[in-house]
Design an enzyme around this catalytic site. Structure first.
Site, PDB file in Angstrom:
ATOM      1  N   HIS A  15       0.773  -1.073   0.152  1.00  0.00           N
ATOM      2  CA  HIS A  15      -0.053   0.072   0.088  1.00  0.00           C
ATOM      3  C   HIS A  15       0.807   1.130   0.010  1.00  0.00           C
ATOM      4  O   HIS A  15       1.350   1.706   1.169  1.00  0.00           O
ATOM      5  CB  HIS A  15      -0.999  -0.049   1.124  1.00  0.00           C
ATOM      6  CG  HIS A  15      -1.886   1.090   1.031  1.00  0.00           C
ATOM      7  ND1 HIS A  15      -3.528   0.635   1.096  1.00  0.00           N
ATOM      8  CD2 HIS A  15      -2.053   2.420   1.255  1.00  0.00           C
ATOM      9  CE1 HIS A  15      -4.036   1.791   1.040  1.00  0.00           C
ATOM     10  NE2 HIS A  15      -3.222   2.746   1.073  1.00  0.00           N
ATOM     11  N   HIS A 195      -9.751   1.221  -0.610  1.00  0.00           N
ATOM     12  CA  HIS A 195      -9.706   2.189   1.038  1.00  0.00           C
ATOM     13  C   HIS A 195     -10.921   2.036   1.440  1.00  0.00           C
ATOM     14  O   HIS A 195     -12.038   2.624   0.614  1.00  0.00           O
ATOM     15  CB  HIS A 195      -9.245   3.541   0.466  1.00  0.00           C
ATOM     16  CG  HIS A 195      -7.813   3.695   0.248  1.00  0.00           C
ATOM     17  ND1 HIS A 195      -7.125   3.153  -0.825  1.00  0.00           N
ATOM     18  CD2 HIS A 195      -6.764   4.479   0.759  1.00  0.00           C
ATOM     19  CE1 HIS A 195      -5.825   3.477  -0.679  1.00  0.00           C
ATOM     20  NE2 HIS A 195      -5.717   4.446   0.013  1.00  0.00           N
ATOM     21  N   GLU A 198     -11.249   3.477   6.610  1.00  0.00           N
ATOM     22  CA  GLU A 198     -10.373   4.254   7.300  1.00  0.00           C
ATOM     23  C   GLU A 198     -11.055   5.612   7.772  1.00  0.00           C
ATOM     24  O   GLU A 198     -10.927   5.735   8.965  1.00  0.00           O
ATOM     25  CB  GLU A 198      -9.445   4.732   6.144  1.00  0.00           C
ATOM     26  CG  GLU A 198      -8.345   5.684   6.675  1.00  0.00           C
ATOM     27  CD  GLU A 198      -7.582   6.461   5.166  1.00  0.00           C
ATOM     28  OE1 GLU A 198      -8.221   6.389   4.017  1.00  0.00           O
ATOM     29  OE2 GLU A 198      -6.370   7.001   5.537  1.00  0.00           O
ATOM     30  N   ASP A 277       1.916   6.990   2.171  1.00  0.00           N
ATOM     31  CA  ASP A 277       2.488   8.142   1.694  1.00  0.00           C
ATOM     32  C   ASP A 277       3.803   8.650   2.642  1.00  0.00           C
ATOM     33  O   ASP A 277       3.497   9.567   3.372  1.00  0.00           O
ATOM     34  CB  ASP A 277       1.572   9.276   1.645  1.00  0.00           C
ATOM     35  CG  ASP A 277       0.243   8.679   0.941  1.00  0.00           C
ATOM     36  OD1 ASP A 277       0.236   8.532  -0.212  1.00  0.00           O
ATOM     37  OD2 ASP A 277      -0.657   8.645   1.874  1.00  0.00           O
TER      38      ASP A 277
HETATM   39  N1  ADE Z   1      -4.596   8.826  -0.782  1.00  0.00           N
HETATM   40  C1  ADE Z   1      -3.292   9.083  -0.548  1.00  0.00           C
HETATM   41  N2  ADE Z   1      -3.480   8.701   0.738  1.00  0.00           N
HETATM   42  C2  ADE Z   1      -4.798   8.219   1.173  1.00  0.00           C
HETATM   43  C3  ADE Z   1      -5.451   7.883   2.385  1.00  0.00           C
HETATM   44  N3  ADE Z   1      -4.520   7.635   3.453  1.00  0.00           N
HETATM   45  N4  ADE Z   1      -6.619   7.757   2.207  1.00  0.00           N
HETATM   46  C4  ADE Z   1      -7.322   8.053   1.245  1.00  0.00           C
HETATM   47  N5  ADE Z   1      -6.731   8.520  -0.011  1.00  0.00           N
HETATM   48  C5  ADE Z   1      -5.483   8.696   0.145  1.00  0.00           C
HETATM   49 ZN    ZN Z   2      -3.829   4.821   0.739  1.00  0.00          ZN
END
Ligand code: ADE
Ligand code: ZN
Length: 331
Positions: A15, A195, A198, A277
């Site tokens: 991821h 996703h 979250e 990220d």
């Molecule tokens: N795009 C990049 N990081 C993300 C995240 N944590 N949640 C949703 N979209 C994303």
């Molecule tokens: Zn992500």
């Protein structure tokens, strides 16, 4: 467990957003060269600056603005591959958005995708890291954009592109309006991930499983609120792509100790670890492992097991999987 993880411990990362892994200096220099003013997204020390998830999405989109040509993505892929390899990553899957790579237009996407795939081949040869791409739609851009992204995915499926997914604001739009894209990508033979859970509750995870029929969930942490769902995830063998440092940095949890990663694993859910990220969240895969060791006492044996799970769940062909598994046991 030693305080520091040996970077040489071989790791699998499922991821990781390519643009989200862009070193801030790379983006700043490119913006300067193109005369694009995005100075406001950087802090005093040159890192990305944001406050909460909505602001993160805004800063993320701004950081993508200077990335315009296939050549930018070729160089970015190499830069990110180098950093991942230094972190001990031997196999990684990159989330790639056609909307950031040519504006969602199929011919432009083909060119961008070819440049990224070429860089991936070079990274394999020079760094020994294997890369695959997951075409990813950005949910808040809407269902029409998602259809286009799925068509881009289907048209470039095979070889480097092995998956399709959805990221962005999971509370935007209606889930059923995105189903077509997942059906299209499945028909094209792509692995599916979303996703979910979250920012939305456990219901979002159920929807991703039942409506979109994904085999992996990005984050999925809110599943912990629904014990029946946790059992279901364990029974189905659904793999969670967990990114604890991302969740803490974005304010979902006050600390790693409060994160449900260990509780989910104790309930036999197949969990994996990734960075999402990394420069945005000031993390690396080694740092994530060190945080798990500190908070939950995980040892090298735990990390080896987690990497094996990740290899089993990777969107790659059987020979590639066998190669990764062999490297995990040798390393
Ligand atoms: N795009 C990049 N990081 C993300 C995240 N944590 N949640 C949703 N979209 C994303
Ligand atoms: Zn992500």
């Amino acid at each position: 467990m030693p305080d520091r993880i040996d970077p040489a411990l071989p790791k699998v990362e499922l991821h990781l957003h390519l643009e989200g892994a862009a070193p801030p200096a790379f983006i700043r220099d490119l913006a300067r060269a193109r005369g694009i003013d995005i100075a406001g997204i950087f802090d005093d020390r040159g890192g990305y600056r944001f406050d909460g998830f909505a602001d993160f999405l805004r800063v993320y989109a701004a950081a993508c603005l200077p990335l315009q040509q296939p050549e930018d993505f070729r160089r970015l892929t190499l830069a990110v591959a180098e950093e991942r390899a230094a972190d001990g990553v031997i196999y990684a899957e990159f989330f790639l958005s056609p909307d950031f790579c040519g504006g969602g237009d199929l011919p432009a996407w083909r060119e961008h995708c070819a440049a990224i795939a070429e860089a991936a081949q070079q990274a394999q040869a020079d760094l020994g890291i294997t890369l695959r791409g997951i075409v990813t739609t950005v949910r808040q851009l809407g269902p029409q954009v998602a259809r286009r992204a799925a068509l881009c995915a289907a048209e470039t499926a095979g070889g480097f592109i092995t998956g399709f997914g959805i990221a962005g604001d999971e509370n935007a739009g209606q889930a059923r309006d995105f189903t077509w894209g997942f059906d299209c990508a499945r028909e094209a033979g792509l692995g599916l991930t979303a996703h979910a859970g979250e920012w939305a509750g456990p219901q979002a995870v159920r929807t991703a499983l039942d409506l979109w029929r994904v085999s992996r969930i990005g984050h999925g942490v809110h599943a912990i609120q629904d014990p029946a769902l946790v059992d279901d995830l364990a029974e189905r063998g659904t793999v969670l792509e967990l990114c604890p440092g991302s969740n803490v940095a974005l304010g979902l949890y006050p600390s790693i100790a409060a994160h449900p990663v260990a509780r989910l694993r104790d309930r036999h859910v197949r969990v994996t670890l990734s960075t999402d990220d990394p420069p945005f969240f000031r993390t690396s895969l080694c740092a994530e492992y060190e945080a798990m060791a500190r908070a939950f006492g995980w040892t090298e044996a735990d990390f080896r097991a987690i990497n094996e799970t990740a290899a089993q769940a990777a969107f790659c062909d059987a020979p590639t999987r066998a190669g990764i598994l062999a490297r995990l046991t040798e390393g």
